[in-house]
Write an enzyme that holds these catalytic residues in place. Structure first.
Site, short mmCIF file in Angstrom:
data_model
loop_
_atom_site.label_atom_id
_atom_site.label_comp_id
_atom_site.label_asym_id
_atom_site.label_seq_id
_atom_site.Cartn_x
_atom_site.Cartn_y
_atom_site.Cartn_z
N VAL A 160 1.01 -1.18 -0.12
CA VAL A 160 0.12 0.06 -0.04
C VAL A 160 0.77 1.27 0.08
O VAL A 160 1.67 1.49 0.76
CB VAL A 160 -0.94 0.01 1.24
N SER A 161 0.75 1.92 -1.14
CA SER A 161 1.36 3.36 -1.21
C SER A 161 0.53 4.44 -0.88
O SER A 161 -0.80 4.57 -1.25
CB SER A 161 2.11 3.58 -2.75
#
Length: 781
Positions: A353-354
């Site tokens: 997850v960015s």
């Protein structure tokens, strides 16, 4: 609450938003009264400064040897809560503004707690978790692979963490009072995207169809309410990487989660104090922003200019260590007997997850990167993710922090489900280098597989879209290349058994079998379950991807709810606390592992790593629900005495002839007037920040003139709007300067201000002396 402002403590953007804050506060206070009920627990919260060396030390996270600390964006903290049954068990959870937990830090903290409290706190019931900021000083882990870029072990980084964690737990322990805990959950849609969607898509379509998104969007929040004082804190878990600040940033920062925590603490404290002041309940309290109660602010511009002109920059002069602490803005905020509000934004299954939610683009063409390999024309180093404030990483950090803040405040305001039931825990150590895992077979029956000694794949060196690597590595590489195999073999050639075990990962570094000068990677890992009523926290020592986290949570929930005693109903809340107690990189699903993007290449123990975690957590969950003990497992090593450090110490500090430490090198313009949104910059002759970390103090301060000669601290280096930057003309120079930049927030009150610097200089023969200096006064209109 959609109008909740972001720059809490620095920025109130409009009068309308301020009005919304007041309305929100009234709701909070009113709602808190309505939800108070008989408390089942003792609760205590604590917080302490863990800001490490702001000079010369490599940042932990991106493994970029050129990313060396040279100042402070805002300070790092350890935030803790303790929950205890009055006559029963207790649990401790510590959230660190650090990249991850460290096995060695955990060991030494537990030793100190045992010396102080006996068996009250131990590895069984203490969890220490990192938020995964990539902007904190490194060198505090004990395994070789994690301290190569920091030139080995950095004792100063290590000590400030151990000290700060211990002190935050001691605070929480001393604050234990009857209270209640409320839990709430809600979706936050715009603070994270999947940075390895091609790997996620390799999961079964039937499994993916159960979920609306390819990352977890749910935030789970705990609200702590003291029976006497009302709300005293909140902890929440939400998945997004601490990579809003880039791999070239050199300022210490808690990134988006640290920012959100600072914003929420300031939001609550400022509004709580305002309310108390107005009701005449706290006349001895100093508000967060003193300007809010100064009634005699002059509005004559000429008079203020004349007053400002009478305060020229003061020469640098000696100071005491305690002066910096005394001037620390938040140090004088609290009533002597009232606990400060503690808010933590914790990490969970953030593996893929960015926070760079605009997506990944090629910096040469502006086009989207290759979907499968995150490359641009075959080069991974040209592919970068863009945050919502692109191209300003500080703005991206603020925005993602603000989005988490808004959701947290919303959940905090509406939390009504009270935690009820036992406090309990289970903990064990597992040797993941040779764990036997029983898997079901298609068509019935089962098979036994094994995990592997740790190894990192070629795609590990490619980095991610948050921070790409170098050379010709790329994500999605399941073959490797001959040249880098030759380089690898100079260190350690993996044998056929290891190659087969790790397949299809092409091994770049066989870290689990590299033992010189000491262990390169962990083998023995802690796993832990903490229970507070219907909340269950799974402490994992790594970064689980979205789908890995979902599978683990579901597996544990199934065990807990299928038991006949009915302790857990449909309202059970299971959260993963990532990067907890130690660090062992990533955990992907078996299917994601086959794709060998960065996360799969960094899944150390082979394709069955996740299955091993699920199996062992199911055992812990079963023991928890049945009230049975678990075996402690093999103890991890304590490698403190084997650590090697190549970081050179500070030899001495000096200034040019006729100049003292703290003297102003570049002052504000004479008779200057600044407006909201302007940047004020002052440069001082300084010394290396490693001489004194100014723990619970500050290197930088903005003061406001009250009356004719009293200076009140307003902003320090723990404020988002004030930056402390340190530099020296060359690497071996003993001279250095401190640049202090203050971006004037919209919430500031008109008046006369000045900028002040604190530091500590080292003489040739080792003595340290503290100093301070200040700029000329200037007007803010």
């Amino acid at each position: 609450m959609m109008e909740l402002t972001a720059y809490i403590g620095c920025y109130f953007r409009t009068p309308l938003r301020t009005i919304w804050l007041w309305i929100s506060l009234a709701l909070v206070l009113q709602y808190s009264k309505s939800v108070l009920s008989d408390s089942d627990y003792l609760i205590g919260l604590g917080s302490y400064d863990i800001t490490g060396p702001a000079a010369d030390v490599n940042m932990m996270g991106y493994a970029n040897m050129e990313q060396i600390a040279s100042g402070i964006h805002f300070r790092l903290r350890a935030r803790s809560f303790i929950v205890a049954e009055p006559q029963g068990k207790r649990v401790v959870f510590v959230n660190l503004d650090a990249c991850m937990a460290s096995q060695l830090v955990t060991i030494k903290v537990l030793e100190r707690l045992k010396a102080r409290y006996g068996d009250l706190y131990s590895e069984q019931n203490v969890a220490i978790s990192g938020i995964h900021t990539h902007a904190g000083p490194g060198g505090y882990l004990q395994y070789v692979v994690y301290i190569v870029t920091s030139l080995g072990f950095v004792r100063q980084s290590f000590d400030v963490l151990v000290d700060g964690i211990e002190k935050s737990i001691v605070q929480a322990h001393e604050n234990l009072q009857p209270g209640s805990i409320f839990v709430n959950k809600g979706e936050l849609l715009d603070a994270g995207i999947n940075r390895s969607p091609s790997a996620y898509l390799n999961n079964p379509a039937s499994e993916r169809s159960k979920y609306k998104y390819d990352v977890d969007k749910e935030m789970t929040l705990l609200k702590f309410v003291d029976d006497q004082w009302g709300p005293v804190g909140s902890f929440n878990w939400f998945a997004t990487h601490g990579t809003s600040m880039s791999r070239t940033n050199s300022l210490i920062s808690g990134d988006n989660k640290g920012a959100a925590a600072r914003f929420m603490e300031d939001w609550f404290e400022q509004n709580d104090i305002k309310s108390s002041y107005i009701k005449d309940l706290g006349t001895d309290v100093i508000p967060r922003r003193v300007s809010n109660i100064i009634s005699s602010v002059r509005d004559n511009h000429h008079e203020l200019l004349e007053l400002a002109a009478s305060f020229q920059s003061s020469p640098g002069r000696p100071a005491t260590r305690t002066l910096s602490v005394a001037k620390h803005v938040r140090g004088a905020l609290r009533q002597a007997d009232k606990p400060g509000f503690v808010s933590a934004f914790c990490q969970t299954n953030c593996g893929d997850v960015s926070p760079n939610v605009l997506g990944a683009f090629c910096i040469d063409t502006g086009l989207p990167c290759d979907f499968n390999h995150s490359t641009c024309g075959g080069k991974n180093e040209l592919c970068y993710g863009r945050g919502p404030g692109y191209p300003d990483e500080f703005e991206s950090t603020r925005i993602i922090g603000e989005r988490q803040l808004k959701k947290s405040v919303d959940l905090f305001n509406k939390a009504s489900e009270q935690l009820k039931g036992k406090v309990d825990y289970r903990h064990t150590y597992i040797d993941f280098s040779q764990l036997e895992v029983t898997l079901p077979k298609e068509g019935g029956g089962s098979e036994v597989v094994k995990t592997c000694p740790a190894a990192m794949g070629f795609a590990f060196a490619a980095g991610t879209t948050d921070g790409p690597g170098a050379f010709d590595f790329e994500q999605g590489d399941d073959k490797g290349n001959p040249f880098w195999r030759l380089v690898r073999n100079l260190l350690k050639t993996p044998d056929k058994k290891q190659v087969d075990c790790q397949h299809p990962k092409p091994i770049l570094l066989d870290t689990g079998e590299m033992k010189q000068p000491y262990d390169w990677a962990p083998s023995i890992l802690p796993i832990q379950i903490l229970r507070i009523g219907q909340l269950v926290i799974l402490s994992v020592p790594g970064e689980f991807t979205t789908m890995s986290g979902r599978r683990l949570r579901d597996a544990v929930k199934t065990v807990l709810t299928s038991n006949d005693n009915g302790e857990f109903g449909s309202n059970i809340h299971v959260v993963i606390a990532g990067l907890t107690n130690t660090y062992s990189q990533y955990v992907t699903t078996f299917e994601e592992y086959q794709v060998q993007r960065y996360e799969g290449a960094s899944t150390l123990y082979g394709p069955h790593t996740l299955s091993g975690y699920i199996q062992e957590f199911q055992k812990l969950a079963s023991a928890l629900i049945k009230g049975q003990p678990v075996e402690p497992g093999p103890q991890p090593p304590d490698l403190l005495n084997k650590q090697i450090s190549l970081l050179t110490p500070v030899v001495m500090d000096s200034t040019p002839a006729g100049v003292d430490f703290g003297d102003v090198s570049s002052d504000v313009p004479a008779n200057s007037t600044f407006k909201k949104g302007n940047k004020v910059t002052v440069i001082f002759w300084s010394a290396c920040p490693r001489n004194d970390l100014m723990t619970e103090g500050t290197f930088a301060l903005v003061e406001m003139l009250q009356g004719m000669d009293t200076w009140i601290p307003m902003y320090d280096d723990d404020d988002f709007c004030l930056r402390f930057k340190w530099s020296r003309p060359s690497k071996l120079s003993s001279r250095s300067q401190a640049t202090i930049e203050w971006t004037i927030p919209p919430s500031v009150s008109p008046g006369v201000y000045r900028v002040r610097h604190f530091g500590a200089a080292k003489a040739l023969f080792g003595s340290i002396r503290h100093f301070t200096g200040s700029s000329s006064a200037f007007l803010v209109a």
